[in-house]
Design a protein around this motif. Structure first.
Motif: not given
Length: 159
Positions: A66-78, A102-106, A109-114
């Motif tokens: 319940p008390v956490m902040r989610l960080v989504w790490s985007e997929l990188i090219p291969r 990423s749009r869904f995560i933002r 109000n969560r964090v996206v790492v590109r």
């Protein structure tokens, strides 16, 4: 601050929620949860189905922590997508998945790492298998995750 690393090579999206359940059973509620998964599913799931599944599972995470902040790490090219017939189609799917999740995560109000430095031709950062990062690529990738965690902590009022 305690850090628990639960890295699983070859992880598929269907393994993410069970892993979260395992963590929730043994650990106190984490402050930050970083998710980097989904790339191994791109060649085996229709994109729309994968996006729907990912959104549903990501919405379930606050119920475990319940008390956490989610960080989504985007997929990188291969340069290699195992099981794929057309690499350019996989790259388009990867970009679409990143954009929509990423749009869904933002929106939540969560964090996206590109991983900007790993976008485009990142062959110099990949191992010969065309999938996994070499040491230099891992350094860049992990630095991006660190920045995402710092951003998440700042948004929670941490330092």
């Amino acid at each position: 601050m305690n850090v628990i690393w639960r890295g699983t090579r070859g992880l598929t999206w269907s393994q993410v929620l069970p892993e979260v359940v395992r963590i929730a059973r043994v650990a106190s509620s984490p402050t930050v949860v970083v998710i980097h998964a989904g790339g191994n599913d791109l060649a085996s799931f229709p994109l729309a189905e994968l996006l729907t599944l990912m959104r549903a599972d990501l919405d379930k995470l606050p119920g475990f922590f319940p008390v956490m902040r989610l960080v989504w790490s985007e997929l990188i090219p291969r340069s290699v997508w195992r099981g794929a017939r057309e690499m350019s189609a996989m790259e388009r799917s990867r970009r679409t998945l990143n954009q929509r999740i990423s749009r869904f995560i933002r929106f939540k109000n969560r964090v996206v790492v590109r991983h900007h430095r790993l976008e485009g031709d990142n062959s110099g950062f990949l191992l010969p298998d065309g999938v996994h990062l070499n040491d230099a690529g891992l350094d860049i990738f992990l630095d991006g995750l660190r920045e995402g965690v710092v951003q998440a902590l700042h948004s929670l009022g941490g330092s």
